[in-house]
Enzyme design. Structure first.
Site, PDB file in Angstrom:
ATOM      1  N   ARG A   1      93.075 -26.932 -21.661  1.00  0.00           N
ATOM      2  CA  ARG A   1      92.042 -27.211 -22.659  1.00  0.00           C
ATOM      3  C   ARG A   1      92.512 -26.654 -24.000  1.00  0.00           C
ATOM      4  O   ARG A   1      93.066 -25.548 -24.055  1.00  0.00           O
ATOM      5  CB  ARG A   1      90.706 -26.559 -22.281  1.00  0.00           C
ATOM      6  CG  ARG A   1      89.917 -27.296 -21.202  1.00  0.00           C
ATOM      7  CD  ARG A   1      89.388 -28.655 -21.661  1.00  0.00           C
ATOM      8  NE  ARG A   1      88.653 -29.353 -20.608  1.00  0.00           N
ATOM      9  CZ  ARG A   1      89.186 -30.186 -19.724  1.00  0.00           C
ATOM     10  NH1 ARG A   1      90.491 -30.442 -19.742  1.00  0.00           N
ATOM     11  NH2 ARG A   1      88.431 -30.789 -18.818  1.00  0.00           N
TER      12      ARG A   1
ATOM     13  N   GLU B   1      90.283 -31.958 -30.561  1.00  0.00           N
ATOM     14  CA  GLU B   1      90.673 -33.311 -30.136  1.00  0.00           C
ATOM     15  C   GLU B   1      89.502 -34.301 -30.126  1.00  0.00           C
ATOM     16  O   GLU B   1      89.714 -35.512 -30.243  1.00  0.00           O
ATOM     17  CB  GLU B   1      91.333 -33.284 -28.751  1.00  0.00           C
ATOM     18  CG  GLU B   1      90.384 -32.941 -27.611  1.00  0.00           C
ATOM     19  CD  GLU B   1      91.085 -32.915 -26.252  1.00  0.00           C
ATOM     20  OE1 GLU B   1      92.096 -32.207 -26.116  1.00  0.00           O
ATOM     21  OE2 GLU B   1      90.605 -33.616 -25.330  1.00  0.00           O
TER      22      GLU B   1
ATOM     23  N   HIS C   1      95.794 -36.117 -24.248  1.00  0.00           N
ATOM     24  CA  HIS C   1      94.981 -35.862 -23.050  1.00  0.00           C
ATOM     25  C   HIS C   1      95.197 -36.947 -21.991  1.00  0.00           C
ATOM     26  O   HIS C   1      94.258 -37.586 -21.526  1.00  0.00           O
ATOM     27  CB  HIS C   1      93.489 -35.743 -23.413  1.00  0.00           C
ATOM     28  CG  HIS C   1      92.758 -34.806 -22.499  1.00  0.00           C
ATOM     29  ND1 HIS C   1      91.888 -33.841 -22.949  1.00  0.00           N
ATOM     30  CD2 HIS C   1      92.781 -34.673 -21.151  1.00  0.00           C
ATOM     31  CE1 HIS C   1      91.403 -33.158 -21.929  1.00  0.00           C
ATOM     32  NE2 HIS C   1      91.940 -33.654 -20.812  1.00  0.00           N
TER      33      HIS C   1
HETATM   34  P1  NAD Z   1      91.238 -24.516 -10.517  1.00  0.00           P
HETATM   35  O1  NAD Z   1      89.805 -24.100 -10.581  1.00  0.00           O
HETATM   36  O2  NAD Z   1      91.814 -24.913  -9.214  1.00  0.00           O
HETATM   37  O3  NAD Z   1      92.156 -23.358 -11.128  1.00  0.00           O
HETATM   38  C1  NAD Z   1      91.836 -22.652 -12.281  1.00  0.00           C
HETATM   39  C2  NAD Z   1      92.362 -21.231 -12.106  1.00  0.00           C
HETATM   40  O4  NAD Z   1      92.125 -20.519 -13.319  1.00  0.00           O
HETATM   41  C3  NAD Z   1      91.672 -20.472 -10.973  1.00  0.00           C
HETATM   42  O5  NAD Z   1      92.634 -19.899 -10.119  1.00  0.00           O
HETATM   43  C4  NAD Z   1      90.856 -19.408 -11.706  1.00  0.00           C
HETATM   44  O6  NAD Z   1      90.709 -18.207 -10.969  1.00  0.00           O
HETATM   45  C5  NAD Z   1      91.719 -19.220 -12.951  1.00  0.00           C
HETATM   46  N1  NAD Z   1      91.012 -18.522 -14.016  1.00  0.00           N
HETATM   47  C6  NAD Z   1      89.684 -18.575 -14.304  1.00  0.00           C
HETATM   48  N2  NAD Z   1      89.416 -17.730 -15.312  1.00  0.00           N
HETATM   49  C7  NAD Z   1      90.575 -17.120 -15.644  1.00  0.00           C
HETATM   50  C8  NAD Z   1      90.925 -16.123 -16.602  1.00  0.00           C
HETATM   51  N3  NAD Z   1      89.982 -15.556 -17.378  1.00  0.00           N
HETATM   52  N4  NAD Z   1      92.219 -15.742 -16.686  1.00  0.00           N
HETATM   53  C9  NAD Z   1      93.157 -16.272 -15.859  1.00  0.00           C
HETATM   54  N5  NAD Z   1      92.874 -17.217 -14.925  1.00  0.00           N
HETATM   55  C10 NAD Z   1      91.604 -17.632 -14.820  1.00  0.00           C
HETATM   56  O7  NAD Z   1      91.365 -25.692 -11.598  1.00  0.00           O
HETATM   57  P2  NAD Z   1      92.516 -26.798 -11.686  1.00  0.00           P
HETATM   58  O8  NAD Z   1      92.116 -27.996 -10.912  1.00  0.00           O
HETATM   59  O9  NAD Z   1      93.832 -26.157 -11.425  1.00  0.00           O
HETATM   60  O10 NAD Z   1      92.389 -27.179 -13.245  1.00  0.00           O
HETATM   61  C11 NAD Z   1      92.728 -26.239 -14.256  1.00  0.00           C
HETATM   62  C12 NAD Z   1      92.324 -26.770 -15.599  1.00  0.00           C
HETATM   63  O11 NAD Z   1      93.128 -27.909 -15.944  1.00  0.00           O
HETATM   64  C13 NAD Z   1      90.881 -27.334 -15.684  1.00  0.00           C
HETATM   65  O12 NAD Z   1      89.940 -26.295 -15.927  1.00  0.00           O
HETATM   66  C14 NAD Z   1      90.963 -28.289 -16.837  1.00  0.00           C
HETATM   67  O13 NAD Z   1      90.612 -27.607 -18.026  1.00  0.00           O
HETATM   68  C15 NAD Z   1      92.442 -28.670 -16.908  1.00  0.00           C
HETATM   69  N6  NAD Z   1      92.680 -30.104 -16.628  1.00  0.00           N
HETATM   70  C16 NAD Z   1      93.305 -30.844 -17.568  1.00  0.00           C
HETATM   71  C17 NAD Z   1      93.544 -32.197 -17.329  1.00  0.00           C
HETATM   72  C18 NAD Z   1      94.267 -33.069 -18.320  1.00  0.00           C
HETATM   73  O14 NAD Z   1      94.247 -34.298 -18.177  1.00  0.00           O
HETATM   74  N7  NAD Z   1      94.933 -32.526 -19.317  1.00  0.00           N
HETATM   75  C19 NAD Z   1      93.117 -32.764 -16.129  1.00  0.00           C
HETATM   76  C20 NAD Z   1      92.500 -31.952 -15.174  1.00  0.00           C
HETATM   77  C21 NAD Z   1      92.281 -30.614 -15.433  1.00  0.00           C
END
Ligand code: NAD
Length: 336
Positions: free
Chosen positions: A234, A263, A295
């Site tokens: 993000r 964005e 994105h």
């Molecule tokens: P997930 O929930 O499986 O993993 C997120 C991880 O971040 C978890 O392990 C959580 O404990 C950790 N986390 C939470 N707060 C934290 C902090 N303060 N410091 C460090 N780590 C922390 O999620 P995911 O499926 O792996 O997705 C991750 C992110 O990817 C989503 O939140 C989304 O923003 C982003 N995403 C982007 C796209 C894209 O098209 N660019 C698509 C899907 C997801």
């Protein structure tokens, strides 16, 4: 059930229609994003379906509730654009797509890393002009380098696995430790070690109050000089102005982003014929060692198909009064 689908792109329509082949739900598509100006389009729809840059803050949710909306179905994983407490207060349920294809995003992060390191974007432009000179295209071997994965959840772990396959030393940082991450052969490290040793930092945590601008002037000053930063998570995780300063001084060796804090209103649109009124984005685009994609990390056939099928399954669960498998609540938002 009547569903107003906002920010509906041609691929959304194609894959949602395929997932709704039995015509169980009546989907009304709108090109516009959801926000205070467009919310009235949803009037009379029991459910709405939105994406990453649609705004579902308290005033928008109040307007939705007045129009009879009871369900917000996010076609994405992140839910930072929804005021979950306001939704709960209004009795609006919120669902998302938890797990569609971590591979799609992790593989795009790898593509960005490879491109920015090996200057593929510059080589592409040169060779189109029959310029086959190699000056300025030198990168570094990934094998043996240290890669920091910030957020070792589903996407972070796939990214880590791929980087381990390249022969990298993978270290991670997370609010919650994942045994699966360590089982891959990676290990956890503190912010000091990441700053001192990471040649590459890749962001995979959600945007929360705790992670807002997790990469800022202080983190960048402590980073290894010349390191690369990849952000497919993000935009708000990164203080873009601080990153520009670090790029100008050479402290940051390269940046590849699929997300950008401002964005909304820019990404997912063709603005090639207009003057984009965003000086920060304009400045970013001037660096030869910066790559921006709009994105698109999720944009694989597998991911979009799963997103649309899961979204319609959630809508059917809601319509038939079943437990909502993919519900998100305000309690989850407060978790770090
Ligand atoms: P997930 O929930 O499986 O993993 C997120 C991880 O971040 C978890 O392990 C959580 O404990 C950790 N986390 C939470 N707060 C934290 C902090 N303060 N410091 C460090 N780590 C922390 O999620 P995911 O499926 O792996 O997705 C991750 C992110 O990817 C989503 O939140 C989304 O923003 C982003 N995403 C982007 C796209 C894209 O098209 N660019 C698509 C899907 C997801």
């Amino acid at each position: 059930m009547d569903i107003a689908v906002f920010s509906a792109k041609p691929y959304d329509r194609q894959f949602l229609d395929a997932a709704n082949a039995d015509r169980r739900h009546r989907l009304k598509y709108f090109d516009d994003p959801l926000n205070a100006e467009t919310v009235d389009l949803a009037a009379g729809h029991r459910g709405i379906c939105v994406f990453v840059n649609d705004v579902a803050d308290a005033p928008v949710l109040e307007a939705l509730a007045r129009g009879g909306t009871q369900l917000v179905a996010l076609r994405c994983t992140g839910f930072n654009n929804v005021d979950l407490q306001a939704a709960a207060d209004l009795g609006i349920k919120v669902v998302r797509v938890v797990d569609y294809s971590p591979n799609s995003v992790a593989e795009h992060a790898v593509a960005l890393l490879m491109a920015v390191n090996r200057k593929v974007h510059r080589a592409y432009n040169r060779t189109r002009d029959f310029n086959f000179a190699l000056d300025g295209l030198m990168g570094f071997d990934l094998c043996g380098k240290t890669v920091a994965v910030i957020g070792t959840g589903k996407i972070g772990r796939v990214f880590a696995r791929i980087m381990l396959g390249f022969g990298c030393n993978v270290i991670g940082y997370d609010a919650y430790r994942s045994p699966e991450f360590e089982a891959l052969g990676a290990r956890y490290a503190d912010a000091g070690e990441i700053g001192a040793n990471a040649d590459i930092v890749s962001l995979h945590c959600p945007l929360t109050p705790q992670t807002y601008h997790i990469i800022g002037a202080q983190t960048l000053a402590r980073a290894k000089r010349g390191s690369l930063l990849i952000n497919t998570s993000r935009g708000g995780l990164v203080d873009t102005e601080a990153v520009i300063d670090a790029l100008k001084s050479g402290q940051l060796g390269g940046l590849a982003i699929d997300v950008y804090e401002q964005e909304a209103g820019v990404f997912f649109r063709d603005l090639s014929g207009t003057i984009v009124d965003d000086d920060v984005l304009q400045r970013l685009m001037t660096f030869p060692n910066v790559i921006v994609t709009g994105h698109q990390a999720f944009l694989t056939r597998e991911a979009v198909s799963t997103i649309c099928e899961t979204t319609l399954r959630s809508i059917t669960e809601f319509e038939t009064g079943q437990p909502l498998t993919n519900e998100i609540t305000a309690v989850m938002e407060r978790k770090p």
